[in-house]
Motif scaffolding. Structure first.
Motif, PDB file in Angstrom:
ATOM      1  N   ARG A   1      84.813 -64.216  35.347  1.00 19.52           N
ATOM      2  CA  ARG A   1      84.992 -63.723  34.429  1.00 19.52           C
ATOM      3  C   ARG A   1      83.916 -63.715  34.142  1.00 19.52           C
ATOM      4  O   ARG A   1      83.657 -63.295  32.947  1.00 19.52           O
ATOM      5  CB  ARG A   1      85.962 -63.526  33.680  1.00 19.52           C
ATOM      6  N   GLY A   2      83.692 -64.877  33.941  1.00 21.32           N
ATOM      7  CA  GLY A   2      81.797 -65.200  33.713  1.00 21.32           C
ATOM      8  C   GLY A   2      81.671 -66.860  33.630  1.00 21.32           C
ATOM      9  O   GLY A   2      82.023 -67.513  34.685  1.00 21.32           O
ATOM     10  N   GLY A   3      79.944 -67.148  32.907  1.00 22.70           N
ATOM     11  CA  GLY A   3      79.672 -68.478  32.800  1.00 22.70           C
ATOM     12  C   GLY A   3      80.789 -69.610  32.189  1.00 22.70           C
ATOM     13  O   GLY A   3      81.851 -68.594  31.523  1.00 22.70           O
ATOM     14  N   THR A   4      81.257 -70.717  32.969  1.00 24.67           N
ATOM     15  CA  THR A   4      82.074 -71.575  32.973  1.00 24.67           C
ATOM     16  C   THR A   4      81.212 -72.576  33.032  1.00 24.67           C
ATOM     17  O   THR A   4      80.488 -72.985  32.902  1.00 24.67           O
ATOM     18  CB  THR A   4      83.059 -71.547  33.464  1.00 24.67           C
ATOM     19  N   PRO A   5      82.041 -73.787  31.819  1.00 25.18           N
ATOM     20  CA  PRO A   5      81.123 -74.791  31.648  1.00 25.18           C
ATOM     21  C   PRO A   5      81.390 -75.627  33.249  1.00 25.18           C
ATOM     22  O   PRO A   5      81.940 -75.578  34.076  1.00 25.18           O
ATOM     23  CB  PRO A   5      82.295 -75.527  31.035  1.00 25.18           C
ATOM     24  N   THR A   6      81.089 -77.320  33.590  1.00 30.65           N
ATOM     25  CA  THR A   6      81.200 -77.949  34.466  1.00 30.65           C
ATOM     26  C   THR A   6      81.965 -78.790  34.833  1.00 30.65           C
ATOM     27  O   THR A   6      82.927 -78.005  33.684  1.00 30.65           O
ATOM     28  CB  THR A   6      79.708 -78.610  34.509  1.00 30.65           C
ATOM     29  N   ARG A   7      82.851 -78.572  35.793  1.00 28.77           N
ATOM     30  CA  ARG A   7      83.733 -79.910  35.955  1.00 28.77           C
ATOM     31  C   ARG A   7      84.333 -80.806  34.873  1.00 28.77           C
ATOM     32  O   ARG A   7      84.889 -80.614  34.173  1.00 28.77           O
ATOM     33  CB  ARG A   7      83.887 -80.248  37.516  1.00 28.77           C
ATOM     34  N   GLU A   8      83.183 -81.253  34.788  1.00 31.40           N
ATOM     35  CA  GLU A   8      83.290 -82.711  34.274  1.00 31.40           C
ATOM     36  C   GLU A   8      83.533 -81.580  32.081  1.00 31.40           C
ATOM     37  O   GLU A   8      84.228 -82.482  31.336  1.00 31.40           O
ATOM     38  CB  GLU A   8      82.389 -83.725  33.408  1.00 31.40           C
ATOM     39  N   ALA A   9      82.917 -81.175  31.726  1.00 22.56           N
ATOM     40  CA  ALA A   9      82.738 -80.372  30.630  1.00 22.56           C
ATOM     41  C   ALA A   9      84.225 -79.551  30.307  1.00 22.56           C
ATOM     42  O   ALA A   9      84.462 -79.541  29.211  1.00 22.56           O
ATOM     43  CB  ALA A   9      82.125 -79.615  30.550  1.00 22.56           C
ATOM     44  N   PHE A  10      84.484 -79.057  31.355  1.00 27.52           N
ATOM     45  CA  PHE A  10      85.807 -77.914  31.297  1.00 27.52           C
ATOM     46  C   PHE A  10      87.300 -78.904  30.246  1.00 27.52           C
ATOM     47  O   PHE A  10      87.519 -79.308  30.614  1.00 27.52           O
ATOM     48  CB  PHE A  10      86.027 -77.603  32.359  1.00 27.52           C
ATOM     49  N   LEU A  11      87.021 -79.702  31.936  1.00 26.16           N
ATOM     50  CA  LEU A  11      88.239 -81.341  31.642  1.00 26.16           C
ATOM     51  C   LEU A  11      88.103 -81.501  30.360  1.00 26.16           C
ATOM     52  O   LEU A  11      88.587 -81.922  29.795  1.00 26.16           O
ATOM     53  CB  LEU A  11      87.974 -82.253  32.497  1.00 26.16           C
ATOM     54  N   GLN A  12      87.111 -82.129  30.166  1.00 26.16           N
ATOM     55  CA  GLN A  12      87.064 -82.919  28.748  1.00 26.16           C
ATOM     56  C   GLN A  12      86.987 -81.628  27.510  1.00 26.16           C
ATOM     57  O   GLN A  12      87.846 -82.123  26.799  1.00 26.16           O
ATOM     58  CB  GLN A  12      85.239 -83.569  28.191  1.00 26.16           C
ATOM     59  N   GLN A  13      87.022 -80.510  27.274  1.00 21.82           N
ATOM     60  CA  GLN A  13      87.121 -79.473  26.960  1.00 21.82           C
ATOM     61  C   GLN A  13      88.734 -79.269  27.013  1.00 21.82           C
ATOM     62  O   GLN A  13      89.989 -79.364  25.778  1.00 21.82           O
ATOM     63  CB  GLN A  13      87.011 -78.312  27.330  1.00 21.82           C
ATOM     64  N   PHE A  14      89.323 -79.615  27.694  1.00 20.98           N
ATOM     65  CA  PHE A  14      90.549 -79.403  27.610  1.00 20.98           C
ATOM     66  C   PHE A  14      92.202 -80.210  27.519  1.00 20.98           C
ATOM     67  O   PHE A  14      92.860 -80.484  26.663  1.00 20.98           O
ATOM     68  CB  PHE A  14      91.202 -79.654  29.338  1.00 20.98           C
ATOM     69  N   ASP A  15      91.024 -81.953  27.587  1.00 20.42           N
ATOM     70  CA  ASP A  15      91.959 -83.107  27.359  1.00 20.42           C
ATOM     71  C   ASP A  15      91.664 -82.800  26.041  1.00 20.42           C
ATOM     72  O   ASP A  15      92.999 -82.828  25.116  1.00 20.42           O
ATOM     73  CB  ASP A  15      90.864 -84.345  27.597  1.00 20.42           C
ATOM     74  N   LEU A  16      90.841 -82.728  25.321  1.00 17.43           N
ATOM     75  CA  LEU A  16      90.238 -83.039  23.413  1.00 17.43           C
ATOM     76  C   LEU A  16      91.523 -81.301  22.572  1.00 17.43           C
ATOM     77  O   LEU A  16      92.061 -81.980  22.167  1.00 17.43           O
ATOM     78  CB  LEU A  16      89.188 -82.764  22.758  1.00 17.43           C
ATOM     79  N   MET A  17      91.628 -80.511  23.645  1.00 22.18           N
ATOM     80  CA  MET A  17      92.002 -79.521  23.145  1.00 22.18           C
ATOM     81  C   MET A  17      93.950 -80.010  22.870  1.00 22.18           C
ATOM     82  O   MET A  17      94.089 -80.029  22.134  1.00 22.18           O
ATOM     83  CB  MET A  17      92.343 -78.508  23.889  1.00 22.18           C
ATOM     84  N   GLY A  18      94.494 -80.502  24.309  1.00 21.33           N
ATOM     85  CA  GLY A  18      95.070 -81.008  24.201  1.00 21.33           C
ATOM     86  C   GLY A  18      95.802 -81.550  23.089  1.00 21.33           C
ATOM     87  O   GLY A  18      96.835 -82.082  22.622  1.00 21.33           O
TER      88      GLY A  18
END
Length: 344
Positions: free
Chosen positions: A252-269
């Motif tokens: 769908r478009g640009g996404t963060p790096t693997r590490e950045a996205f996993l950090q977003q996921f963890d902190l959102m959790g």
């Protein structure tokens, strides 16, 4: 029989006659409810059934449910069809999705297939225009996390944090708010997990309990599904699913790096887990729904391990280690639960 149920039964009978529904019996059978004041009943028909909803208007605003149901149905999300409505009384008659929740069907053999189906539905939800939905803003994010302080730490565990400890918690919350607001914003179900996903007879996945949908962070529903308070999967497996979903977002478009996205996921959790611990405590202490107690150690475990994976949350994990975990271990309501296993 209470007067409210009698009124609902009479209303359902009237709607059945007006809509040509062949209802077998005027009597309504209770079905599983949720964590709100809504009650659900099954109206049995000759060839199909329906769900009658009692949502007292002084306690539940059903208009968002109706609006989102119509909007998401048009977008291709399988939500219950609206048969009849009387929001002044707080009554609804809905399509019956049956009783097959995703949760009991999850096992090592089925989970990839079922989560893959849930990811496809989530793709559809996140593609729906979200500007008309309430914003998952700082005020709402903080209000939710405040439930942790009041209901879990204060009322459930009977702890009083020192000013220094409260500053640690407040600083963690500031980081969690920033993480949420910095993410791509999409349509968010806000409780997208295995008890709100239904396995339908035609093989599709039904979505329920979506009335609190907001415009919010792209990882929120993903973490609701993969860090589900009702079932736990190995962290490595969860990380693989998160990466699979990141690849879906890339289409769908640009996404963060693997590490950045996993950090977003963890902190959102972590934001969600603070909220859920507060909600579960309130449901237990205020509403007498003690069944949620068994899911609280798992939820705390998610919070604890995520804090340990990020240096910015090291002080929060130390606070959990020093005060919260020991208080939970001593609490009589959790004495039958292996807390060490959930934290590992």
């Amino acid at each position: 029989m209470g007067e409210r149920l009698r009124q609902l039964q009479n209303w359902v009978a009237e709607q059945a006659e007006q809509n040509g529904l062949a209802v077998v019996s005027k009597s309504l059978q209770p079905v599983s409810g949720d964590a709100s004041f809504r009650r659900y009943f099954r109206a049995t028909g000759e060839q199909e059934n329906w769900i009658a909803v009692d949502a007292p208007p002084e306690k539940e605003d059903s208009q968002p449910f109706v609006d989102i149901a119509r909007h998401w149905h048009e977008a291709g999300v399988r939500v219950p069809g609206l048969i009849a409505l009387d929001l002044v009384q707080g009554f609804m008659l809905l399509e019956d999705f049956g009783d097959r929740l995703m949760l009991p069907a999850l096992n090592a053999e089925s989970v990839d297939r079922l989560y893959g189906q849930a990811f496809r539905v989530l793709d559809t939800i996140q593609a729906i225009p979200h500007e008309h939905l309430p914003a998952y803003n700082e005020v709402l994010l903080r209000r939710e996390m405040g439930l942790f302080d009041e209901w879990f730490v204060g009322r459930m565990l009977q702890l009083e944090l020192s000013p220094a400890e409260q500053r640690v918690l407040d600083e963690a919350k500031r980081a969690l708010v920033s993480n949420a607001l910095e993410q791509v914003q999409v349509s968010v179900h806000r409780d997208y997990h295995s008890r709100n996903l239904m396995l339908l007879h035609d093989g599709e996945l039904g979505v329920i309990d979506f009335q609190d949908a907001v415009s919010g962070p792209v990882t929120y529903d993903l973490v609701s599904l993969l860090r589900d308070s009702y079932v736990r999967w190995p962290d490595q497996q969860v990380a693989r699913w998160v990466e699979d979903f990141r690849h879906r977002l890339a289409l769908r478009g640009g996404t963060p790096t693997r590490e950045a996205f996993l950090q977003q996921f963890d902190l959102m959790g972590m934001q969600r887990q603070l909220k859920v611990l507060g909600i579960f405590s309130r449901l237990c202490l205020r509403d007498g729904k003690a069944g949620y107690v068994q899911d609280m150690p798992r939820t705390l475990g998610y919070l604890y391990r995520a804090a340990g994976r990020h240096s910015s949350m090291a002080e929060l994990q130390q606070l959990l280690d020093r005060r919260v975990v020991p208080a939970m271990a001593r609490h009589p309501m959790f004495k039958e639960i292996d807390l060490d296993q959930e934290l590992a």
